[in-house]
Design an enzyme around this catalytic site. Structure first.
Site, PDB file in Angstrom:
ATOM      1  N   SER A  32       0.717  -1.252   7.370  1.00  0.00           N
ATOM      2  CA  SER A  32       0.746  -0.566   6.075  1.00  0.00           C
ATOM      3  C   SER A  32      -0.376   0.454   5.944  1.00  0.00           C
ATOM      4  CB  SER A  32       0.640  -1.579   4.930  1.00  0.00           C
ATOM      5  OG  SER A  32       1.766  -2.413   4.906  1.00  0.00           O
ATOM      6  N   GLU A  53     -10.731 -10.259   2.332  1.00  0.00           N
ATOM      7  CA  GLU A  53     -11.395  -8.984   2.098  1.00  0.00           C
ATOM      8  C   GLU A  53     -12.900  -9.110   1.897  1.00  0.00           C
ATOM      9  OE1 GLU A  53      -8.375  -9.681   1.068  1.00  0.00           O
ATOM     10  OE2 GLU A  53      -7.138  -7.935   1.505  1.00  0.00           O
ATOM     11  N   PHE A  78      -7.595  -4.269  -3.474  1.00  0.00           N
ATOM     12  CA  PHE A  78      -8.427  -5.325  -2.911  1.00  0.00           C
ATOM     13  C   PHE A  78      -9.839  -4.842  -2.607  1.00  0.00           C
ATOM     14  CE2 PHE A  78      -4.166  -6.933  -1.211  1.00  0.00           C
ATOM     15  CZ  PHE A  78      -3.907  -7.627  -2.387  1.00  0.00           C
TER      16      PHE A  78
END
Length: 146
Positions: A32, A53, A78
């Site tokens: 992505s 993250e 995120f």
């Protein structure tokens, strides 16, 4: 016309080929974010940390402290939420050479949409309208303005 994320991924791969200090971290989103281009070109310097993250941000800080140039890749929502405290405390205060890359930003690119109403002013007129909307109590529940 090529998608911006494809252009980014290809440029990142080329930069990685040219500079051995470049490291890339991704949060299980390489296809992505298009960091997959770098993964294919320089697999020994690509780190998929999974859905982590905050940990990825700490890893990037450690890499930068050792002289690397880490590129942290995940969805924008995120970077600005889960990774933000670590980015501020571990990267920002130390002024480390880390690149925080947030892709898929906007109204449809994040998990916030079902939970919050979003106000994204593009100019001062829209900002005033969003502010008035908030102050009048028309909006009930969470409202995120960016």
């Amino acid at each position: 016309m090529e998608a911006l994320r494809d252009v980014y991924g290809q440029a990142l791969a080329q930069y990685g080929k040219d500079n051995p200090r470049v490291m890339v971290l991704d949060a299980d989103l390489a296809t992505s974010t298009k960091s997959v281009y770098f993964q294919q070109a320089c697999p020994e310097r690509f780190f998929d940390v999974g859905i982590a993250e905050a940990n990825m941000t700490a890893m990037a800080a450690g890499m930068a402290s050792a002289g690397a140039i880490p590129f942290l890749n995940t969805f924008a929502t995120f970077v600005t939420t889960i990774g933000s405290l670590a980015a501020k405390t571990l990267i920002g205060y130390s002024r480390l050479n880390v690149r925080l890359i947030g892709s898929n930003n906007g109204l449809t690119g994040g998990a916030l949409v079902p939970l919050l109403s979003l106000g994204i002013p593009g100019d001062s007129t829209t900002a005033v309208l969003i502010g008035a909307f908030m102050l009048q109590g028309i909006q009930v529940g969470p409202l995120f303005i960016t």
